[in-house]
Design a protein around this motif. Structure first.
Motif, PDB file in Angstrom:
ATOM      1  N   TYR A  61      12.571  -2.187  10.010  1.00  0.00           N
ATOM      2  CA  TYR A  61      11.877  -1.736   8.801  1.00  0.00           C
ATOM      3  C   TYR A  61      10.842  -0.668   9.147  1.00  0.00           C
ATOM      4  CZ  TYR A  61       9.091  -1.934   4.533  1.00  0.00           C
ATOM      5  OH  TYR A  61       8.424  -1.611   3.381  1.00  0.00           O
ATOM      6  N   TYR A  62      10.136  -0.865  10.238  1.00  0.00           N
ATOM      7  CA  TYR A  62       9.142   0.101  10.714  1.00  0.00           C
ATOM      8  C   TYR A  62       9.784   1.458  10.991  1.00  0.00           C
ATOM      9  CZ  TYR A  62       6.045   2.195  14.277  1.00  0.00           C
ATOM     10  OH  TYR A  62       5.269   3.046  15.022  1.00  0.00           O
ATOM     11  N   MET A  63      10.952   1.456  11.589  1.00  0.00           N
ATOM     12  CA  MET A  63      11.655   2.721  11.852  1.00  0.00           C
ATOM     13  C   MET A  63      12.114   3.379  10.552  1.00  0.00           C
ATOM     14  SD  MET A  63      11.231   3.068  14.990  1.00  0.00           S
ATOM     15  CE  MET A  63      12.164   4.598  15.132  1.00  0.00           C
ATOM     16  N   HIS A  64      12.419   2.568   9.548  1.00  0.00           N
ATOM     17  CA  HIS A  64      12.760   3.133   8.239  1.00  0.00           C
ATOM     18  C   HIS A  64      11.562   3.874   7.653  1.00  0.00           C
ATOM     19  CE1 HIS A  64      14.569   3.544   4.282  1.00  0.00           C
ATOM     20  NE2 HIS A  64      13.498   2.983   3.751  1.00  0.00           N
ATOM     21  N   LEU A  65      10.370   3.336   7.858  1.00  0.00           N
ATOM     22  CA  LEU A  65       9.167   4.007   7.364  1.00  0.00           C
ATOM     23  C   LEU A  65       8.967   5.352   8.045  1.00  0.00           C
ATOM     24  CD1 LEU A  65       6.603   1.065   7.032  1.00  0.00           C
ATOM     25  CD2 LEU A  65       8.291   1.907   5.385  1.00  0.00           C
ATOM     26  N   LEU A  80       0.828  -1.200   0.000  1.00  0.00           N
ATOM     27  CA  LEU A  80       0.000   0.000   0.000  1.00  0.00           C
ATOM     28  C   LEU A  80       0.868   1.258   0.000  1.00  0.00           C
ATOM     29  CD1 LEU A  80      -2.680   1.511   0.244  1.00  0.00           C
ATOM     30  CD2 LEU A  80      -2.563   1.157   2.734  1.00  0.00           C
ATOM     31  N   LEU A  81       1.923   1.259   0.793  1.00  0.00           N
ATOM     32  CA  LEU A  81       2.778   2.445   0.864  1.00  0.00           C
ATOM     33  C   LEU A  81       3.566   2.644  -0.425  1.00  0.00           C
ATOM     34  CD1 LEU A  81       3.637   4.809   2.575  1.00  0.00           C
ATOM     35  CD2 LEU A  81       5.437   3.388   3.577  1.00  0.00           C
ATOM     36  N   TRP A 117      10.543   3.147  -4.113  1.00  0.00           N
ATOM     37  CA  TRP A 117      11.588   2.145  -4.345  1.00  0.00           C
ATOM     38  C   TRP A 117      12.254   1.761  -3.026  1.00  0.00           C
ATOM     39  CZ3 TRP A 117      16.933   3.068  -3.611  1.00  0.00           C
ATOM     40  CH2 TRP A 117      17.772   2.028  -4.010  1.00  0.00           C
ATOM     41  N   SER A 118      12.459   2.727  -2.143  1.00  0.00           N
ATOM     42  CA  SER A 118      13.082   2.457  -0.847  1.00  0.00           C
ATOM     43  C   SER A 118      12.206   1.560   0.015  1.00  0.00           C
ATOM     44  CB  SER A 118      13.350   3.781  -0.125  1.00  0.00           C
ATOM     45  OG  SER A 118      13.912   3.562   1.147  1.00  0.00           O
ATOM     46  N   VAL A 119      10.897   1.803  -0.015  1.00  0.00           N
ATOM     47  CA  VAL A 119       9.965   0.955   0.737  1.00  0.00           C
ATOM     48  C   VAL A 119      10.085  -0.490   0.277  1.00  0.00           C
ATOM     49  CG1 VAL A 119       7.513   0.448   1.132  1.00  0.00           C
ATOM     50  CG2 VAL A 119       8.320   2.809   1.208  1.00  0.00           C
ATOM     51  N   LEU A 163      10.998   7.915   6.266  1.00  0.00           N
ATOM     52  CA  LEU A 163      10.345   8.346   5.034  1.00  0.00           C
ATOM     53  C   LEU A 163       9.165   9.266   5.338  1.00  0.00           C
ATOM     54  CD1 LEU A 163      10.308   5.006   2.980  1.00  0.00           C
ATOM     55  CD2 LEU A 163      11.876   6.948   2.752  1.00  0.00           C
ATOM     56  N   PHE A 164       8.492   9.005   6.442  1.00  0.00           N
ATOM     57  CA  PHE A 164       7.352   9.833   6.841  1.00  0.00           C
ATOM     58  C   PHE A 164       7.785  11.285   7.030  1.00  0.00           C
ATOM     59  CE2 PHE A 164       4.490  11.682  10.005  1.00  0.00           C
ATOM     60  CZ  PHE A 164       3.236  11.334   9.513  1.00  0.00           C
ATOM     61  N   TYR A 165       8.854  11.493   7.791  1.00  0.00           N
ATOM     62  CA  TYR A 165       9.298  12.861   8.052  1.00  0.00           C
ATOM     63  C   TYR A 165      10.024  13.472   6.855  1.00  0.00           C
ATOM     64  CZ  TYR A 165       7.758  12.360  12.831  1.00  0.00           C
ATOM     65  OH  TYR A 165       6.969  12.185  13.941  1.00  0.00           O
ATOM     66  N   LEU A 166      10.702  12.650   6.072  1.00  0.00           N
ATOM     67  CA  LEU A 166      11.303  13.169   4.847  1.00  0.00           C
ATOM     68  C   LEU A 166      10.233  13.658   3.873  1.00  0.00           C
ATOM     69  CD1 LEU A 166      14.176  10.591   4.203  1.00  0.00           C
ATOM     70  CD2 LEU A 166      14.434  13.018   4.772  1.00  0.00           C
ATOM     71  N   SER A 167       9.063  13.027   3.916  1.00  0.00           N
ATOM     72  CA  SER A 167       7.966  13.459   3.046  1.00  0.00           C
ATOM     73  C   SER A 167       7.551  14.886   3.348  1.00  0.00           C
ATOM     74  CB  SER A 167       6.763  12.516   3.197  1.00  0.00           C
ATOM     75  OG  SER A 167       7.084  11.203   2.790  1.00  0.00           O
ATOM     76  N   TYR A 168       7.638  15.271   4.617  1.00  0.00           N
ATOM     77  CA  TYR A 168       7.296  16.649   4.971  1.00  0.00           C
ATOM     78  C   TYR A 168       8.301  17.646   4.378  1.00  0.00           C
ATOM     79  CZ  TYR A 168       3.483  15.577   8.169  1.00  0.00           C
ATOM     80  OH  TYR A 168       2.284  15.181   8.697  1.00  0.00           O
TER      81      TYR A 168
END
Length: 248
Positions: free
Chosen positions: A229-233, A169-170, A209-211, A236-241
């Motif tokens: 893996y969860y911490m990697h997400l 989904l992500l 691609w990273s996900v 990405l969450f904060y990088l999205s901002y």
């Protein structure tokens, strides 16, 4: 937590329950007070973010409700805060603080969601991301949740199903955003807008691609691998901002 996350401060005995409660209560009171007290920046949007986050966080964690026990309600709390409460509220807060608040200015949360496409779409994207975080968070915690009788989706339908569904989904969300911004880049009215949309598209494609890449080799039943893996997400969450200013 003594089973799932024994290194956390309370579970490890570093922080006592009494001191933890004092810290949380004082932080809550100070944040709400600052939101109300400031004559300019204490906007409706800021106060909505503070109050709604506090209320939903409380009913999620504390008895008698403790909604984290129920999969749908737990996901609702996290998606609401991470998706719509934070994004729409701070969007409305920024508009009001920069241009003046009030109902007439259109800087209320509902007005921003209804009338501003950027506000709605960013809230929707982070809402989906919030859902992924909400369900992925429980994948490595099955052992403790079973013992505590917390019936998460990972407990009910299995860690592998939840893990695979959320990573797909992500990835699809990032690639969908990337494709949409690449298409819109050709419709931009000036070079700066084109460059911003191309940059957003490339960043979204790389994040998708990273996900997918980081998920390779992860065993959904290995708590440490899934947690990493969860911490990697979260990264990405904060990088999205950081990419949001270019998403126009």
């Amino acid at each position: 937590d003594k089973i799932n996350k024994p290194n956390l401060p309370i579970a490890a005995g570093i922080l006592s329950m009494k001191n933890a409660i004092i810290t949380v209560v004082v932080s809550l009171i100070l944040s709400l007070a600052m939101g109300v007290a400031h004559p300019i920046f204490g906007t409706e949007g800021l106060n909505a973010a503070l109050w709604l986050s506090g209320i939903l966080g409380t009913v999620y964690s504390l008895p008698p409700l403790r909604l984290k026990r129920f999969p749908f309600l737990a996901a609702f709390c996290i998606v609401s805060v991470r998706g719509f409460v934070i994004n729409a509220s701070f969007f409305a807060h920024s508009v009001a603080a920069a241009y003046g608040g009030g109902l007439a200015s259109g800087s209320t949360i509902l007005n921003c969601l209804r009338n501003d496409r950027a506000c709605f779409l960013s809230s929707l994207f982070f809402g989906v991301f919030g859902l992924v975080i909400a369900l992925m968070k429980d994948v490595p915690d099955v052992a403790g949740d079973l013992k505590a009788n917390v019936r998460t989706f990972s407990v009910r339908i299995g860690q592998k199903r939840v893990y695979n569904a959320m990573r797909r989904l992500l990835s699809a969300s990032f690639w969908g955003v990337g494709a949409a911004f690449l298409r819109s880049a050709f419709l931009a009215s000036n070079t700066a807008l084109t460059a911003g949309r191309v940059a957003t598209s490339v960043a979204a494609m790389l994040a998708g691609w990273s996900v997918r890449r980081e998920a390779q080799g992860v065993d959904p039943e290995d708590s440490q691998q899934v947690y990493d893996y969860y911490m990697h997400l979260w990264k990405l969450f904060y990088l999205s901002y950081l990419v949001l200013p270019f998403a126009r």
